[in-house]
Design a protein around this motif. Structure first.
Motif, PDB file in Angstrom:
ATOM      1  N   ALA A 110      -4.063  -8.125  -1.065  1.00  0.00           N
ATOM      2  CA  ALA A 110      -2.694  -7.791  -1.470  1.00  0.00           C
ATOM      3  C   ALA A 110      -2.653  -7.256  -2.888  1.00  0.00           C
ATOM      4  O   ALA A 110      -1.946  -6.278  -3.181  1.00  0.00           O
ATOM      5  N   LEU A 111      -3.397  -7.867  -3.802  1.00  0.00           N
ATOM      6  CA  LEU A 111      -3.383  -7.433  -5.196  1.00  0.00           C
ATOM      7  C   LEU A 111      -4.015  -6.048  -5.355  1.00  0.00           C
ATOM      8  O   LEU A 111      -3.546  -5.238  -6.162  1.00  0.00           O
ATOM      9  N   VAL A 112      -5.045  -5.773  -4.576  1.00  0.00           N
ATOM     10  CA  VAL A 112      -5.636  -4.430  -4.623  1.00  0.00           C
ATOM     11  C   VAL A 112      -4.654  -3.406  -4.058  1.00  0.00           C
ATOM     12  O   VAL A 112      -4.449  -2.325  -4.625  1.00  0.00           O
ATOM     13  N   ALA A 113      -4.000  -3.768  -2.935  1.00  0.00           N
ATOM     14  CA  ALA A 113      -3.093  -2.832  -2.260  1.00  0.00           C
ATOM     15  C   ALA A 113      -1.909  -2.448  -3.132  1.00  0.00           C
ATOM     16  O   ALA A 113      -1.428  -1.312  -3.082  1.00  0.00           O
ATOM     17  N   VAL A 114      -1.427  -3.404  -3.956  1.00  0.00           N
ATOM     18  CA  VAL A 114      -0.238  -3.105  -4.759  1.00  0.00           C
ATOM     19  C   VAL A 114      -0.557  -2.099  -5.857  1.00  0.00           C
ATOM     20  O   VAL A 114       0.346  -1.427  -6.384  1.00  0.00           O
ATOM     21  N   LEU A 115      -1.832  -1.964  -6.207  1.00  0.00           N
ATOM     22  CA  LEU A 115      -2.232  -0.956  -7.194  1.00  0.00           C
ATOM     23  C   LEU A 115      -2.422   0.421  -6.559  1.00  0.00           C
ATOM     24  O   LEU A 115      -2.609   1.416  -7.262  1.00  0.00           O
ATOM     25  N   GLN A 116      -2.357   0.473  -5.226  1.00  0.00           N
ATOM     26  CA  GLN A 116      -2.662   1.718  -4.525  1.00  0.00           C
ATOM     27  C   GLN A 116      -1.488   2.301  -3.739  1.00  0.00           C
ATOM     28  O   GLN A 116      -1.599   3.415  -3.230  1.00  0.00           O
ATOM     29  N   ASN A 117      -0.377   1.546  -3.625  1.00  0.00           N
ATOM     30  CA  ASN A 117       0.715   1.982  -2.749  1.00  0.00           C
ATOM     31  C   ASN A 117       2.058   1.961  -3.457  1.00  0.00           C
ATOM     32  O   ASN A 117       2.335   1.079  -4.275  1.00  0.00           O
ATOM     33  N   GLY A 118       2.908   2.930  -3.100  1.00  0.00           N
ATOM     34  CA  GLY A 118       4.248   3.005  -3.674  1.00  0.00           C
ATOM     35  C   GLY A 118       5.183   1.951  -3.120  1.00  0.00           C
ATOM     36  O   GLY A 118       6.071   1.453  -3.804  1.00  0.00           O
TER      37      GLY A 118
END
Length: 649
Positions: free
Chosen positions: A257-265
């Protein structure tokens, strides 16, 4: 046009708040003094008003001047009363239509139900009947269809199959189903109703819900595409460094989740209690701040926003306050919108399962270009009170990146509650103890359960250090019956805040409010800046108003506004959403069978931080655990997110 002569009507008119210098108390005194001659006295012998206690010459002059300015309001009131309708509605009608009020009353009565607060279909129907509008008149049937759709929206649906809508409207109106279908097709052709032709039968929408669904889908996709890329090199390494610095061992889901939040709007984080959502939200805030981004935090209710602020150490606001909710004719308005968007690079919303489609529409409209949004919630809780299943539909669409946390972290105090909640969610009977965090008290009937709840609140829990007003919340699946919200509130008020000669109270035929009572706001009031679900304490009771303290906000209510309040010693599980309490008491009795569902029990249990006590019958508990047949809501948001449905202008 003549002035009203009915004494009660005169008092209502004078005390309506539209005449300067007059409120309900002075209006009553004037009418008690002059009776049916009251208005003649004001017009012909205004000096005599000083004969009434508390009215000086200066006040009398103010009253008379304002009275003469209200000639049009007097005409509206007389028109209503001459047609058998309470003149108390005159103020709201005149405020909405001004000089055109009589025109609307005489030629477009059903318009009132759509545009004037406090006037529903039945009142508009009574006015129409007094004008000779027939039972099968097209305008009446069209209004009845609109009313049926309004009731359907109150049940959580955005749309409804054509056949069931025709059946519901025909029954409501007392006309043939064919008549309803004929008018419905005319309304569809004119665009006053909208339709999606999906199998097996067309789905009919009121236009505002069609627009809300469509705009939510469009904006989510736009935000996803427009959000400024963070250009973070090796986001996995950044997440690992944050975790090492914070001394946190992340689960695979938390790390994802923490990685995804840096990659998605746009990103969605879900999970049940104890799965570490709060840890992830804190991590998101730290990681995004490190990128130089400004962040706003929000939640649908004041209590949920307060919890979010406590958990993150940052300011959080209700969505209504984020959007700067305003009062306005015809419904809510928000100062923040596409023309004046929020000032943020990232907005994180918690408890999104509570957000209905219309509130989400307004929120997304106010998201500025390039902004990122993070939606957090527990999809297994009860859906929103208003129409739509926004969080479920977003997840069901598969279009928006999401992570569902499943590993349970929370240990120590309250851990039995977490384990019980996950057992319930999985369809297993929870483990109960007699002295732990999660207890079940078997009782022979509803009367015994209600009596035991009162004992717990007045004796047992206070002896354990819990304050009955601030630490304990009684929840119930229903409003009716012995263990329903209404009766439990009466019992608990009598036990915790009994009447006394020294204690001021306001009472009418249906309720009594006393100094010190715990109360709940039941509707959004944009003028007062209090919203549905806010809980406060009555701190003053005066002859013409009471004062309620909602956190730091003190709010006055006139007697005519007290219908917006109800006692809150007990509340429905639905009303408790977004809140957290040290102790939750929940009766589970056979009489509540119709409402005993797994997601309701799960929602109630997950409101508690330290202690849950269930009271009633094991059979009712098992019924709730076993019943996973949650009622389907008619929505097409997931399908719209795929972009494969038709469009209407």
């Amino acid at each position: 046009m003549e002035s009203p002569t009915n004494v009660a009507g005169i008092e209502r008119f004078l005390g309506s708040g539209h005449i300067a210098g007059l409120g309900p108390v002075r209006a009553r005194r004037i009418v008690q003094k002059f009776g049916e001659d009251t208005l003649r006295i004001i017009e012909e012998q205004p000096h005599r008003l000083t004969e009434v206690e508390g009215i000086s010459k200066k006040t009398a002059d103010k009253i008379v001047a304002s009275y003469h300015e209200q000639s049009e309001l007097r005409e509206v009131m007389l028109w209503l009363e001459s047609h058998g309708i309470s003149g108390t509605l005159a103020g709201a009608i005149y405020e909405r239509y001004s000089s055109f009020a009589l025109e609307v009353l005489e030629h477009h009565p059903y318009q009132l139900a759509q545009e004037v607060q406090g006037i529903g279909f039945n009142t508009a129907d009574t006015i129409a009947a007094s004008l000779g509008i027939g039972k099968e008149d097209d305008s009446r049937i069209a209004a009845g269809i609109g009313y049926a759709l309004q009731q359907i929206a109150m049940d959580g649906h955005c749309c409804i199959l054509e056949g069931p809508l025709a059946d519901k409207a025909a029954k409501l109106l007392g006309v043939a189903r064919g008549e309803v279908l004929s008018v419905m097709h005319t309304e569809l052709e004119s665009g006053r109703l909208l339709v999606e032709d999906v199998r097996p039968e067309p789905l009919i929408y009121p236009p505002y819900l069609y627009r809300a669904e469509e705009q939510v889908a469009v904006r989510l996709r736009e935000i996803q595409q427009e959000a400024e890329p963070l250009l973070v090199a090796n986001p996995e390494r950044k997440v690992d460094r944050w975790a090492d610095k914070a001394g946190i061992a992340l689960s695979a889901g938390q790390r994802e989740a923490l990685v995804a939040v840096l990659q998605n709007g746009v990103f969605v984080l879900t999970g049940g209690p104890g799965t570490g959502k709060t840890t992830v939200v804190r991590g998101m805030i730290d990681l995004l701040k490190a990128q130089g981004l400004s962040i706003l935090l929000g939640a649908p209710t004041g209590r949920a926003a307060k919890r979010m602020a406590e958990a993150t150490g940052r300011k959080a606001m209700t969505v209504h306050r984020l959007l700067e909710a305003q009062g306005g004719a015809g419904g809510s308005m928000f100062a923040r919108d596409e023309d004046d968007p929020l000032d943020a690079d990232v907005v994180i919303l918690d408890e999104v399962s509570m957000m209905d489609i219309v509130l989400m529409q307004h929120f997304l409209a106010a998201v500025p270009q390039g902004c990122h949004i993070i939606l957090v919630g527990d999809v297994d809780q009860l859906p929103s009170v208003g129409p739509g299943s926004v969080l479920q539909d977003i997840l069901r669409s598969g279009v928006i990146p999401s992570v569902c946390l499943t590993e349970i972290f929370r240990q120590g105090e309250g851990s039995e509650i977490v384990l019980a909640a996950h057992a319930i969610n999985a369809g297993r009977a929870p483990q109960c103890s007699e002295a732990g965090d999660f207890r079940f008290l078997a009782l022979p009937d509803a009367e015994a359960a209600a009596k035991r709840i009162v004992q717990l609140c007045t004796r047992d829990l206070p002896a354990q250090g819990y304050h009955p007003l601030t630490d304990v919340q009684v929840l119930s699946p229903m409003h009716a019956q012995v263990c329903g919200v209404d009766n439990l509130n009466k019992l608990l008020q009598a036990a915790l805040n009994p009447p006394s000669p020294a204690k001021a109270e306001f009472s009418n035929s249906s309720r009594a409010f006393r100094l010190g009572d715990k109360v709940l706001q039941t509707k959004n009031n944009y003028q007062k800046q209090v919203f549905n679900g806010d809980v406060g304490l009555i701190t003053a009771v005066e002859p013409d108003h009471i004062t309620v303290q909602f956190g730091e906000l003190a709010v006055d209510y006139e007697k005519s506004e007290l219908l917006e309040l109800t006692l809150a010693y007990a509340m429905s599980v639905h009303k408790s959403q977004g809140s957290e309490y040290p102790v939750v008491l929940l009766p589970l009795v056979p009489g509540h069978r119709i409402m005993l569902q797994r997601n309701l029990l799960y929602t109630a249990v997950t409101r508690a931080k330290k202690l849950v006590i269930l009271l009633g019958s094991r059979r009712a508990l098992n019924t709730a655990v076993d019943n996973d047949r949650t009622r389907k809501r008619y929505t097409l948001l997931a399908e719209r997110l795929h972009g494969d449905l038709g469009k209407h202008g």
